[in-house]
Design a protein around this motif. Structure first.
Motif, PDB file in Angstrom:
ATOM      1  N   LEU A   1       1.040  -1.467   0.457  1.00  0.00           N
ATOM      2  CA  LEU A   1      -0.074  -0.023  -0.099  1.00  0.00           C
ATOM      3  C   LEU A   1       0.935   0.995   0.258  1.00  0.00           C
ATOM      4  CD1 LEU A   1      -2.647   1.061   0.701  1.00  0.00           C
ATOM      5  CD2 LEU A   1      -2.635   1.100   2.996  1.00  0.00           C
ATOM      6  N   ALA A   2       2.322   1.083   0.817  1.00  0.00           N
ATOM      7  CA  ALA A   2       2.727   2.359   0.554  1.00  0.00           C
ATOM      8  C   ALA A   2       3.341   2.887  -0.450  1.00  0.00           C
ATOM      9  CB  ALA A   2       4.343   2.336   2.143  1.00  0.00           C
TER      10      ALA A   2
ATOM     11  N   ASP B   1       8.122  -4.898  -7.254  1.00  0.00           N
ATOM     12  CA  ASP B   1       7.373  -5.785  -6.722  1.00  0.00           C
ATOM     13  C   ASP B   1       7.625  -7.917  -6.802  1.00  0.00           C
ATOM     14  OD1 ASP B   1       5.889  -5.435  -4.064  1.00  0.00           O
ATOM     15  OD2 ASP B   1       5.248  -7.452  -4.973  1.00  0.00           O
TER      16      ASP B   1
ATOM     17  N   ARG C   1      -3.441  -5.436   1.997  1.00  0.00           N
ATOM     18  CA  ARG C   1      -3.510  -7.006   3.166  1.00  0.00           C
ATOM     19  C   ARG C   1      -4.253  -7.460   4.104  1.00  0.00           C
ATOM     20  NH1 ARG C   1       2.030  -8.527   1.600  1.00  0.00           N
ATOM     21  NH2 ARG C   1       2.843  -7.354  -0.102  1.00  0.00           N
TER      22      ARG C   1
ATOM     23  N   LYS D   1      -8.762 -12.160   6.643  1.00  0.00           N
ATOM     24  CA  LYS D   1     -10.751 -11.977   7.257  1.00  0.00           C
ATOM     25  C   LYS D   1     -11.056 -12.566   5.741  1.00  0.00           C
ATOM     26  CE  LYS D   1      -9.503  -6.817   9.633  1.00  0.00           C
ATOM     27  NZ  LYS D   1      -8.009  -7.215   8.500  1.00  0.00           N
TER      28      LYS D   1
ATOM     29  N   VAL E   1      14.176  -6.709  -5.678  1.00  0.00           N
ATOM     30  CA  VAL E   1      15.451  -6.255  -5.829  1.00  0.00           C
ATOM     31  C   VAL E   1      16.950  -6.465  -4.630  1.00  0.00           C
ATOM     32  CG1 VAL E   1      16.579  -3.214  -5.564  1.00  0.00           C
ATOM     33  CG2 VAL E   1      14.684  -3.626  -6.358  1.00  0.00           C
TER      34      VAL E   1
ATOM     35  N   ARG F   1       1.585 -13.061   6.164  1.00  0.00           N
ATOM     36  CA  ARG F   1       2.095 -11.676   5.697  1.00  0.00           C
ATOM     37  C   ARG F   1       1.246 -11.698   3.639  1.00  0.00           C
ATOM     38  NH1 ARG F   1       2.934  -6.823   7.831  1.00  0.00           N
ATOM     39  NH2 ARG F   1       3.794  -5.652   6.109  1.00  0.00           N
TER      40      ARG F   1
ATOM     41  N   ASP G   1       5.273   0.869   6.650  1.00  0.00           N
ATOM     42  CA  ASP G   1       6.141   0.176   7.902  1.00  0.00           C
ATOM     43  C   ASP G   1       7.333  -0.214   8.180  1.00  0.00           C
ATOM     44  OD1 ASP G   1       3.153  -1.370   8.166  1.00  0.00           O
ATOM     45  OD2 ASP G   1       3.798  -3.336   8.431  1.00  0.00           O
TER      46      ASP G   1
ATOM     47  N   HIS H   1       0.533  -0.010  10.583  1.00  0.00           N
ATOM     48  CA  HIS H   1      -1.001  -0.166   9.617  1.00  0.00           C
ATOM     49  C   HIS H   1      -1.135   0.769   8.628  1.00  0.00           C
ATOM     50  CE1 HIS H   1      -1.546  -1.205  13.799  1.00  0.00           C
ATOM     51  NE2 HIS H   1      -1.314  -0.469  14.582  1.00  0.00           N
ATOM     52  N   TRP H   2      -2.559   0.507   8.044  1.00  0.00           N
ATOM     53  CA  TRP H   2      -2.473   0.600   6.678  1.00  0.00           C
ATOM     54  C   TRP H   2      -2.462   1.850   6.405  1.00  0.00           C
ATOM     55  CZ3 TRP H   2      -6.861   3.113   4.771  1.00  0.00           C
ATOM     56  CH2 TRP H   2      -6.884   2.608   3.070  1.00  0.00           C
TER      57      TRP H   2
ATOM     58  N   TRP I   1      -7.550  -0.691  12.538  1.00  0.00           N
ATOM     59  CA  TRP I   1      -9.406  -0.730  12.906  1.00  0.00           C
ATOM     60  C   TRP I   1      -8.736  -2.657  12.535  1.00  0.00           C
ATOM     61  CZ3 TRP I   1      -7.696  -0.986   7.566  1.00  0.00           C
ATOM     62  CH2 TRP I   1      -7.509  -1.624   7.087  1.00  0.00           C
TER      63      TRP I   1
HETATM   64  C1  LIG Z   1      -2.865 -10.723   7.454  1.00  0.00           C
HETATM   65  C2  LIG Z   1      -2.891  -8.814   8.202  1.00  0.00           C
HETATM   66  C3  LIG Z   1      -3.534  -8.224   7.671  1.00  0.00           C
HETATM   67  C4  LIG Z   1      -3.793  -6.596   8.232  1.00  0.00           C
HETATM   68  N1  LIG Z   1      -4.557  -5.993   8.973  1.00  0.00           N
HETATM   69  C5  LIG Z   1      -5.160  -4.265   9.365  1.00  0.00           C
HETATM   70  C6  LIG Z   1      -6.308  -4.216   9.837  1.00  0.00           C
HETATM   71  O1  LIG Z   1      -6.994  -4.802   9.811  1.00  0.00           O
HETATM   72  N2  LIG Z   1      -5.510  -3.100   9.594  1.00  0.00           N
HETATM   73  C7  LIG Z   1      -4.607  -2.459  10.007  1.00  0.00           C
HETATM   74  O2  LIG Z   1      -4.976  -1.107   9.533  1.00  0.00           O
HETATM   75  N3  LIG Z   1      -3.658  -3.136   9.321  1.00  0.00           N
HETATM   76  C8  LIG Z   1      -4.225  -3.785   9.166  1.00  0.00           C
HETATM   77  N4  LIG Z   1      -2.570  -4.996   8.466  1.00  0.00           N
HETATM   78  C9  LIG Z   1      -1.630  -4.369   8.352  1.00  0.00           C
HETATM   79  C10 LIG Z   1      -1.194  -3.136   6.489  1.00  0.00           C
HETATM   80  O3  LIG Z   1      -1.711  -3.857   5.902  1.00  0.00           O
HETATM   81  C11 LIG Z   1       0.213  -2.952   6.229  1.00  0.00           C
HETATM   82  O4  LIG Z   1       0.538  -2.052   7.908  1.00  0.00           O
HETATM   83  C12 LIG Z   1       0.349  -2.280   5.031  1.00  0.00           C
HETATM   84  O5  LIG Z   1       0.510  -3.298   4.078  1.00  0.00           O
HETATM   85  C13 LIG Z   1       2.177  -1.410   4.722  1.00  0.00           C
HETATM   86  O6  LIG Z   1       2.015  -1.215   4.061  1.00  0.00           O
HETATM   87  P1  LIG Z   1       3.524  -1.024   3.183  1.00  0.00           P
HETATM   88  O7  LIG Z   1       3.541  -1.174   1.768  1.00  0.00           O
HETATM   89  O8  LIG Z   1       4.172   0.106   4.076  1.00  0.00           O
HETATM   90  O9  LIG Z   1       4.051  -2.720   3.477  1.00  0.00           O
HETATM   91  P2  LIG Z   1       4.072  -3.963   2.552  1.00  0.00           P
HETATM   92  O10 LIG Z   1       2.200  -3.963   2.869  1.00  0.00           O
HETATM   93  O11 LIG Z   1       4.685  -5.311   3.380  1.00  0.00           O
HETATM   94  O12 LIG Z   1       3.895  -3.889   1.444  1.00  0.00           O
HETATM   95  C14 LIG Z   1       5.215  -4.806   1.286  1.00  0.00           C
HETATM   96  C15 LIG Z   1       6.184  -4.782   0.092  1.00  0.00           C
HETATM   97  O13 LIG Z   1       7.382  -4.757  -0.471  1.00  0.00           O
HETATM   98  C16 LIG Z   1       7.916  -5.778  -1.064  1.00  0.00           C
HETATM   99  N5  LIG Z   1       8.877  -6.175  -1.477  1.00  0.00           N
HETATM  100  C17 LIG Z   1      10.125  -6.161  -0.167  1.00  0.00           C
HETATM  101  N6  LIG Z   1      11.259  -6.363  -0.480  1.00  0.00           N
HETATM  102  C18 LIG Z   1      11.203  -6.322  -1.989  1.00  0.00           C
HETATM  103  C19 LIG Z   1      12.233  -5.806  -2.627  1.00  0.00           C
HETATM  104  N7  LIG Z   1      13.297  -6.539  -1.860  1.00  0.00           N
HETATM  105  N8  LIG Z   1      12.574  -5.930  -4.178  1.00  0.00           N
HETATM  106  C20 LIG Z   1      11.087  -5.627  -4.063  1.00  0.00           C
HETATM  107  N9  LIG Z   1       9.923  -5.822  -3.428  1.00  0.00           N
HETATM  108  C21 LIG Z   1      10.365  -6.024  -2.284  1.00  0.00           C
HETATM  109  C22 LIG Z   1       7.070  -6.899  -0.693  1.00  0.00           C
HETATM  110  O14 LIG Z   1       6.814  -8.106  -1.168  1.00  0.00           O
HETATM  111  C23 LIG Z   1       5.609  -5.561   0.155  1.00  0.00           C
HETATM  112  O15 LIG Z   1       4.776  -6.224  -1.504  1.00  0.00           O
HETATM  113  C24 LIG Z   1      -2.674  -6.079   8.365  1.00  0.00           C
HETATM  114  C25 LIG Z   1      -1.044  -6.677   8.064  1.00  0.00           C
HETATM  115  C26 LIG Z   1      -1.691  -8.047   7.248  1.00  0.00           C
HETATM  116  C27 LIG Z   1      -0.170  -8.430   6.781  1.00  0.00           C
END
Ligand SMILES: Cc1cc2nc3c(=O)[nH]c(=O)nc-3n(C[C@H](O)[C@H](O)[C@H](O)COP(=O)(O)OP(=O)(O)OC[C@H]3O[C@@H](n4cnc5c(N)ncnc54)[C@H](O)[C@@H]3O)c2cc1C
Length: 403
Positions: A13-14, A35, A43, A48, A80, A128, A274, A291-292, A320
C-alpha cells in the motif's frame, strides 16, 4: 526535489500510494514499481474476507492492471537485491539493472520468526502475503486442529476466521491480555475474553519448542504443557525489511530512519510505510507504525516531499481490526501516561479515552464505536481539552465536544 524519474521498491500500500499520489499531484516523469507480486494488492483482507473466501483476488487488487497503464506506471515483477544510494541504481535478482533520480524504499516487513527450536519448520504457517493466505485457507478444513502462537491483531483475526471455517482453535500468548498498549486494559481484556466465549481454547504461556511427528506439530510451552495441532500459525509481529537499506549504507534502527517527510540519510532515497521509522523534529525516534492508514498517508506525504511540496500532517495514527463479529478501532496513543475514561453505551459498544495530565486526549480505542473514534481523532488533533465526566456520559454527543 522534482526528480526526472522515480523508482519505488515494494508494491504494498505504501509504495502503491506513493506512485498514485505522485500522479495525482501532476508528476509526469518516469515512474516504476518493483515487487515480486505482479499486481499490488491490499493486505488487511488476507486475515478476514479473503481468508473466509468472501473476497477473491480481483477484489483485493489496489487497482486493476489497466489503471497502471493509463497512469504510465510501469510494474516490474521481481525483487531488488542491491541499491546504490548515491546513483539511484538498483539490481534485481535476475541481474536486471534499473536507475532513477529518486528511489522510494517501501519494502514493508516480514513475519517475525520465533527464536526457539523448530521455528524454521516450513510446515508452520505465517500470514503476510496472498500466497500465505492461500496456503492457510487450504489447510483450514473443518475439524482441523489449528494452534495459533500470538494473540495480537492478526492472530486474533485468524482465530475468529478459522473458527468460522470449522477449525478447532487453540490460541497461545505469553501475555494476558495481549494488546494492552494498543487498546488499553479495559478493551484488551473484553476482547480477549471473547475468544473463550466463542469456543477457542485460550492459553497463557511461552512456547519453547515446536516438534514434528508426521503431519502433526506439537507446541511445547515453558509450563510443560504441550499442544498437538494439524497446523500451527505463528503471528508474533513483523521485522522491517531493512536489508537493502543497510547494505546501501542508509541509517537504520529497527526500521529505515526518515524525517517526517520520508527522507532517509541518502539525498535521493526516501522510505515509506511499515519499514520506515520517523526521527521527529526534536530528535527522538518514533515507534514504527504498522497499520494500513499510516502506509496510505505516508505515501501521500512522501509523494509531496518528492515534488518539493509541503505535505499536510496526517494527524493521529489510526487502525482497525475485526474479530468475532465486532469492529475494533484505535487512534492516537493508548499507552501514553495519564488516566483512562470509559464510555459504555446501552447498545454494548464501548470507548476508552486516554487523557494526559494536562487534560488533552492522547488516544482512544473502541469496540463498535467508529463514530466516537472519528470525534476523538478531531479532539486529539486539535488538542481540545474535554472534561472526563462528559466523555464518560453516553448521553453526551462526542461530535459536539470535538467542535
Ligand atoms: C494479514 C494482514 C492483516 C492486516 N490487517 C490490518 C487491519 O485490519 N488494519 C490495519 O490498520 N492494518 C492491517 N494490516 C497492516 C497493513 O496491511 C500494513 O500496515 C500495510 O500493508 C503496510 O504497507 P507497506 O506497503 O508499508 O508494506 P507491505 O504491505 O508489507 O508491502 C511491502 C512490499 O514490498 C515488497 N518487497 C519487500 N522487499 C522487496 C525487495 N527487495 N524488492 C522488491 N519488493 C520488495 C514486498 O513483497 C511487499 O509486497 C494487516 C497486515 C496483514 C499482513
Amino acid at each position: 526535489m522534482n526528480p526526472a524519474s522515480v523508482l519505488v521498491i515494494g508494491g504494498g500500500l505504501a509504495g502503491y500510494n506513493t506512485a498514485r499520489e505522485l500522479r495525482a499531484r501532476g508528476y509526469a516523469g518516469a515512474l516504476s514499481i518493483v515487487d515480486p507480486a505482479p499486481l499490488p494488492y491490499d493486505r488487511p483482507p488476507l486475515s478476514k474476507e479473503y481468508l473466509l473466501g468472501r473476497r477473491g483476488v480481483a477484489d483485493i487488487e489496489l487497482s486493476p492492471a489497466a489503471w497502471f497503464s493509463e497512469q504510465g506506471i510501469t510494474l516490474v515483477t521481481g525483487s531488488v537485491v542491491a541499491l546504490d544510494a548515491a546513483t539511484g541504481t538498483v539490481v534485481l535478482e535476475n541481474g536486471q539493472t534499473l536507475n532513477a533520480d529518486a528511489v522510494v524504499l517501501a519494502t514493508g516487513g516480514s513475519a517475525r520468526r520465533l527464536p526457539i527450536p523448530g521455528a524454521r519448520d516450513p510446515a508452520l504457517f505465517e500470514l503476510r502475503t496472498m500466497a500465505d493466505a492461500d496456503r492457510l485457507r487450504v489447510a483450514l478444513a473443518p475439524g482441523i486442529r489449528l494452534a495459533i502462537i500470538g494473540a495480537g491483531l492478526i492472530g486474533a483475526e485468524v482465530a475468529s476466521a478459522a473458527l468460522e471455517l470449522g477449525a478447532t482453535v487453540v490460541l497461545i500468548d505469553p501475555i494476558d491480555p495481549p494488546l494492552v498498549p494498543a487498546l488499553g486494559p479495559e478493551l484488551a481484556t473484553r476482547l480477549h475474553l471473547m475468544h473463550a466465549d466463542r469456543g477457542i481454547e485460550v492459553l497463557t504461556g511461552l512456547p519453547v519448542e515446536i516438534t514434528a511427528e508426521g503431519p502433526v506439530r506439537t507446541v511445547h510451552l515453558e509450563s510443560g504443557r504441550s499442544i498437538e495441532a494439524d497446523a500451527v500459525l505463528v503471528g508474533v509481529g513483523i521485522v522491517p525489511n531493512t536489508a537493502l537499506a543497510e547494505t546501501a549504507g542508509l541509517e537504520t534502527d529497527n526500521g529505515i530512519i526518515i524525517d517526517p517527510h520520508g527522507r532517509t540519510s541518502a539525498p535521493r532515497v526516501f522510505a515509506v510505510g511499515d519499514v520506515a521509522r520517523i526521527r521527529a523534529a526534536d530528535g527522538h525516534l518514533e515507534r514504527r507504525a504498522e497499520h494500513w492508514e499510516n502506509a496510505r498517508n505516508a505515501g501521500a506525504v512522501t509523494a509531496a516531499a518528492l515534488l518539493g511540496q509541503n505535505p499536510a500532517s496526517p494527524g493521529a495514527p489510526w487502525f482497525w481490526s475485526d474479530r468475532h463479529g465486532v469492529h475494533v478501532e484505535g487512534v492516537g496513543d493508548m499507552a501514553a501516561p495519564g488516566t483512562s475514561v470509559v464510555r459504555s453505551n446501552p447498545d454494548g459498544s464501548q470507548v476508552v479515552f486516554r487523557l494526559a495530565a494536562d487534560g488533552t486526549m492522547a488516544g482512544a480505542a473502541s469496540i463498535d464505536g467508529g463514530l466516537a473514534i472519528r470525534a476523538a481523532r478531531r479532539i486529539i488533533d486539535r488538542r481540545i481539552v474535554v472534561a472526563a465526566d462528559l466523555l464518560a456520559d453516553p448521553a453526551v454527543d462526542l461530535r459536539k465536544l470535538a467542535r
